[in-house]
Design a protein around this motif. Structure first.
Motif, PDB file in Angstrom:
ATOM      1  N   ILE A  85      -1.595  35.224 -40.114  1.00  0.00           N
ATOM      2  CA  ILE A  85      -2.741  35.270 -41.462  1.00  0.00           C
ATOM      3  C   ILE A  85      -4.158  34.961 -41.082  1.00  0.00           C
ATOM      4  CG2 ILE A  85      -0.818  34.908 -43.043  1.00  0.00           C
ATOM      5  CD1 ILE A  85      -1.723  31.909 -43.294  1.00  0.00           C
ATOM      6  N   TRP A  86      -4.422  34.739 -39.895  1.00  0.00           N
ATOM      7  CA  TRP A  86      -5.610  33.988 -39.354  1.00  0.00           C
ATOM      8  C   TRP A  86      -6.873  35.074 -39.471  1.00  0.00           C
ATOM      9  CZ3 TRP A  86      -4.016  29.741 -40.500  1.00  0.00           C
ATOM     10  CH2 TRP A  86      -2.712  29.223 -39.976  1.00  0.00           C
ATOM     11  N   LEU A  87      -7.280  35.385 -40.597  1.00  0.00           N
ATOM     12  CA  LEU A  87      -8.069  36.811 -40.868  1.00  0.00           C
ATOM     13  C   LEU A  87      -9.557  36.441 -40.358  1.00  0.00           C
ATOM     14  CD1 LEU A  87      -7.225  37.970 -44.282  1.00  0.00           C
ATOM     15  CD2 LEU A  87      -5.990  38.574 -42.203  1.00  0.00           C
ATOM     16  N   ARG A  88      -9.842  35.040 -40.328  1.00  0.00           N
ATOM     17  CA  ARG A  88     -11.253  34.625 -40.010  1.00  0.00           C
ATOM     18  C   ARG A  88     -11.425  34.893 -38.318  1.00  0.00           C
ATOM     19  NH1 ARG A  88     -15.718  33.300 -42.559  1.00  0.00           N
ATOM     20  NH2 ARG A  88     -14.319  32.534 -44.066  1.00  0.00           N
ATOM     21  N   ILE A  93     -16.712  40.491 -38.741  1.00  0.00           N
ATOM     22  CA  ILE A  93     -17.628  39.653 -39.471  1.00  0.00           C
ATOM     23  C   ILE A  93     -18.785  40.550 -39.890  1.00  0.00           C
ATOM     24  CG2 ILE A  93     -19.449  38.232 -38.578  1.00  0.00           C
ATOM     25  CD1 ILE A  93     -17.890  37.214 -36.297  1.00  0.00           C
ATOM     26  N   PHE A  94     -19.016  40.395 -41.206  1.00  0.00           N
ATOM     27  CA  PHE A  94     -19.774  41.321 -41.911  1.00  0.00           C
ATOM     28  C   PHE A  94     -21.254  40.905 -41.914  1.00  0.00           C
ATOM     29  CE2 PHE A  94     -15.537  41.894 -43.933  1.00  0.00           C
ATOM     30  CZ  PHE A  94     -15.825  43.196 -44.205  1.00  0.00           C
ATOM     31  N   SER A  98     -22.716  43.530 -46.542  1.00  0.00           N
ATOM     32  CA  SER A  98     -21.641  44.051 -46.012  1.00  0.00           C
ATOM     33  C   SER A  98     -21.787  45.654 -46.036  1.00  0.00           C
ATOM     34  CB  SER A  98     -20.645  43.793 -46.878  1.00  0.00           C
ATOM     35  OG  SER A  98     -20.278  42.574 -47.122  1.00  0.00           O
ATOM     36  N   LYS A  99     -23.089  45.863 -45.464  1.00  0.00           N
ATOM     37  CA  LYS A  99     -23.286  47.400 -44.939  1.00  0.00           C
ATOM     38  C   LYS A  99     -22.838  47.777 -43.660  1.00  0.00           C
ATOM     39  CE  LYS A  99     -27.629  47.281 -47.817  1.00  0.00           C
ATOM     40  NZ  LYS A  99     -28.884  47.363 -47.763  1.00  0.00           N
ATOM     41  N   THR A 100     -22.697  46.843 -42.859  1.00  0.00           N
ATOM     42  CA  THR A 100     -22.040  47.084 -41.561  1.00  0.00           C
ATOM     43  C   THR A 100     -21.348  45.732 -41.249  1.00  0.00           C
ATOM     44  OG1 THR A 100     -23.950  46.214 -40.230  1.00  0.00           O
ATOM     45  CG2 THR A 100     -23.829  48.526 -40.568  1.00  0.00           C
ATOM     46  N   ALA A 101     -20.307  45.992 -39.989  1.00  0.00           N
ATOM     47  CA  ALA A 101     -19.434  44.759 -39.569  1.00  0.00           C
ATOM     48  C   ALA A 101     -19.551  44.822 -38.135  1.00  0.00           C
ATOM     49  CB  ALA A 101     -18.051  44.706 -40.338  1.00  0.00           C
ATOM     50  N   GLN A 102     -19.189  43.619 -37.779  1.00  0.00           N
ATOM     51  CA  GLN A 102     -19.022  43.680 -36.164  1.00  0.00           C
ATOM     52  C   GLN A 102     -17.459  43.302 -35.819  1.00  0.00           C
ATOM     53  OE1 GLN A 102     -22.112  44.052 -34.359  1.00  0.00           O
ATOM     54  NE2 GLN A 102     -22.664  44.484 -36.336  1.00  0.00           N
ATOM     55  N   THR A 103     -16.889  44.065 -35.043  1.00  0.00           N
ATOM     56  CA  THR A 103     -15.599  43.573 -34.512  1.00  0.00           C
ATOM     57  C   THR A 103     -15.396  43.468 -33.081  1.00  0.00           C
ATOM     58  OG1 THR A 103     -14.919  45.909 -34.034  1.00  0.00           O
ATOM     59  CG2 THR A 103     -14.819  45.344 -36.446  1.00  0.00           C
ATOM     60  N   PHE A 104     -14.543  42.671 -32.706  1.00  0.00           N
ATOM     61  CA  PHE A 104     -14.322  42.101 -31.130  1.00  0.00           C
ATOM     62  C   PHE A 104     -12.861  42.447 -30.857  1.00  0.00           C
ATOM     63  CE2 PHE A 104     -17.325  39.811 -33.733  1.00  0.00           C
ATOM     64  CZ  PHE A 104     -18.678  39.828 -32.913  1.00  0.00           C
ATOM     65  N   PHE A 138     -15.972  42.170 -25.767  1.00  0.00           N
ATOM     66  CA  PHE A 138     -15.601  40.801 -25.221  1.00  0.00           C
ATOM     67  C   PHE A 138     -14.575  40.332 -26.423  1.00  0.00           C
ATOM     68  CE2 PHE A 138     -19.904  40.681 -27.223  1.00  0.00           C
ATOM     69  CZ  PHE A 138     -19.581  39.610 -28.228  1.00  0.00           C
ATOM     70  N   ILE A 139     -13.779  39.152 -25.913  1.00  0.00           N
ATOM     71  CA  ILE A 139     -12.935  38.783 -26.853  1.00  0.00           C
ATOM     72  C   ILE A 139     -13.801  37.551 -27.610  1.00  0.00           C
ATOM     73  CG2 ILE A 139     -10.952  37.014 -26.602  1.00  0.00           C
ATOM     74  CD1 ILE A 139     -10.365  38.709 -24.008  1.00  0.00           C
ATOM     75  N   LEU A 140     -13.508  37.638 -28.829  1.00  0.00           N
ATOM     76  CA  LEU A 140     -14.176  36.736 -29.856  1.00  0.00           C
ATOM     77  C   LEU A 140     -13.515  36.594 -30.965  1.00  0.00           C
ATOM     78  CD1 LEU A 140     -16.889  34.722 -30.118  1.00  0.00           C
ATOM     79  CD2 LEU A 140     -17.691  36.666 -31.685  1.00  0.00           C
ATOM     80  N   GLU A 141     -13.119  35.150 -31.450  1.00  0.00           N
ATOM     81  CA  GLU A 141     -12.493  34.853 -32.707  1.00  0.00           C
ATOM     82  C   GLU A 141     -13.663  34.376 -33.747  1.00  0.00           C
ATOM     83  OE1 GLU A 141      -9.779  34.106 -29.276  1.00  0.00           O
ATOM     84  OE2 GLU A 141     -10.576  32.522 -30.539  1.00  0.00           O
ATOM     85  N   GLY A 142     -13.542  34.836 -34.913  1.00  0.00           N
ATOM     86  CA  GLY A 142     -14.474  34.535 -35.892  1.00  0.00           C
ATOM     87  C   GLY A 142     -14.819  32.940 -36.042  1.00  0.00           C
ATOM     88  N   GLY A 143     -13.480  31.977 -36.042  1.00  0.00           N
ATOM     89  CA  GLY A 143     -13.682  30.719 -36.215  1.00  0.00           C
ATOM     90  C   GLY A 143     -14.043  30.027 -35.091  1.00  0.00           C
ATOM     91  N   ALA A 144     -14.554  30.795 -34.056  1.00  0.00           N
ATOM     92  CA  ALA A 144     -15.266  29.971 -32.818  1.00  0.00           C
ATOM     93  C   ALA A 144     -16.765  29.886 -33.142  1.00  0.00           C
ATOM     94  CB  ALA A 144     -15.121  30.844 -31.616  1.00  0.00           C
TER      95      ALA A 144
END
Length: 333
Positions: A85-88, A93-94, A98-104, A138-144
């Motif tokens: 469930i760790w959606l963060r 990351i919007f 919220s016109k665009t978003a970044q994904t990792f 690259f690897i990145l978690e939003g909670g970082a």
């Protein structure tokens, strides 16, 4: 140049929340974890609050989630797929509006928890929200990361420079990647995170922006707080830092939950810093000590006088490795 990610206190058009969906991951804590997330969702939803998009990770959990929230204003149950469930961490990351978003890329928090579908979460959320994405390899978690909305980003060396994420990263390489992806102008490097944190020291358990130029971080509660030295070192580093706007950071010390043990008597990374800044409310996870929780709520009320401070239990959710901020992701308005 990439624009900075909005601060969490700016208005949201929606808030994603992950629903505990896999009984095999939660064991005997499954029912209580669902109850705790239900309480969170009900605190978030409603007029003047959030439009909650409750992401359910498998077909088995879907009927129960729909039954719990039938007729609840401001809650939309979304059928999806995730490993946990760790959606963060796994979601997008919007950007502003919220016109665009970044994904990792994700790798199961350094290869420790590599579950099916977690690498698909960001694209699922973006598609459901109708938001185009920019993919970063690259690897990145939003909670970082934590953002002040003006280009200052908090992180920890323990996590972001960990060789189990991006093995060749230096601080300079990380700063360049964050500038290109989330508009970082100044990266504030903290050291270690909490003891026994499965995420290798995510900053959203350690320090959070609460206003322009103001960062909250814990102060030890009780004589046996296992993170007392880490908290004091974090406060020292923050107080010596200048943000992207040239301000010397101010530090708000928030009482920690103190020593919290798991069923095997080991310290767990319980943190009031995993609070969620929502439209109209600040939801603060609590861990059984009413005095510690009250003191944390009172401290946060000094910087969020216009929002209701909601203290809500998170003991069962914590058994999975995180708390309310970890299971959520906002869409800025």
């Amino acid at each position: 140049m990439t624009q900075p990610i909005p601060a969490e206190w700016t208005p949201h058009r929606a808030m994603w929340v992950g629903w505990p969906s896999h009984a095999e991951l939660w064991g005997e804590d499954f029912a209580q974890a669902q109850d705790e997330v239900e309480a969170l969702v009900r605190a978030l939803a409603g007029p003047g609050r959030e439009q909650v998009k409750l992401m359910v990770g498998n077909d088995e959990a879907l009927p129960g989630a729909r039954a719990r929230f039938e007729g609840v204003d401001g809650v939309e149950v979304v059928a999806a797929r995730f490993g946990d469930i760790w959606l963060r961490d796994t979601g997008p990351i919007f950007n502003a509006g919220s016109k665009t978003a970044q994904t990792f890329s994700v790798n199961g928090w350094g290869g420790k928890y590599d579950y099916p579908h977690d690498d698909e979460v960001a694209d699922q959320i973006a598609a459901f929200s109708g938001v185009p994405t920019t993919r970063h390899d690259f690897i990145l978690e939003g909670g970082a990361l934590d953002h002040d909305g003006e280009g200052t980003v908090l992180t920890t060396r323990q996590c972001l420079l960990n060789k189990n994420r991006n093995k060749n990263w230096t601080a300079e390489a990380a700063e360049a990647a964050l500038a290109a992806s989330v508009g970082a102008k100044v990266v504030v490097w903290l050291g270690d995170g909490l003891l026994n944190d499965h995420t290798d020291g995510h900053v959203d358990n350690l320090a959070r922006f609460v206003a322009p130029g103001v960062v909250a971080c814990p102060i030890a509660f009780g004589r046996k707080d296992p993170n007392a030295e880490v908290y004091d070192e974090t406060a020292r580093l923050l107080s010596e830092t200048t943000d992207a706007m040239g301000r010397k950071l101010k530090v708000l010390r928030v009482p920690s939950p103190g020593l919290v043990l798991d069923a095997d008597e080991r310290p767990v990374p319980a943190s009031h810093m995993n609070f969620l800044i929502a439209n109209g409310a600040i939801v603060v996870p609590t861990y059984g000590d009413d005095v510690a929780a009250r003191l944390a709520g009172e401290a946060l009320a000094t910087v969020f006088p216009d929002r209701e401070i909601v203290l809500s239990p998170s003991n069962a959710v914590l058994t999975g490795g995180g708390s309310f901020h970890c299971i959520s992701q906002q869409e800025p308005a």
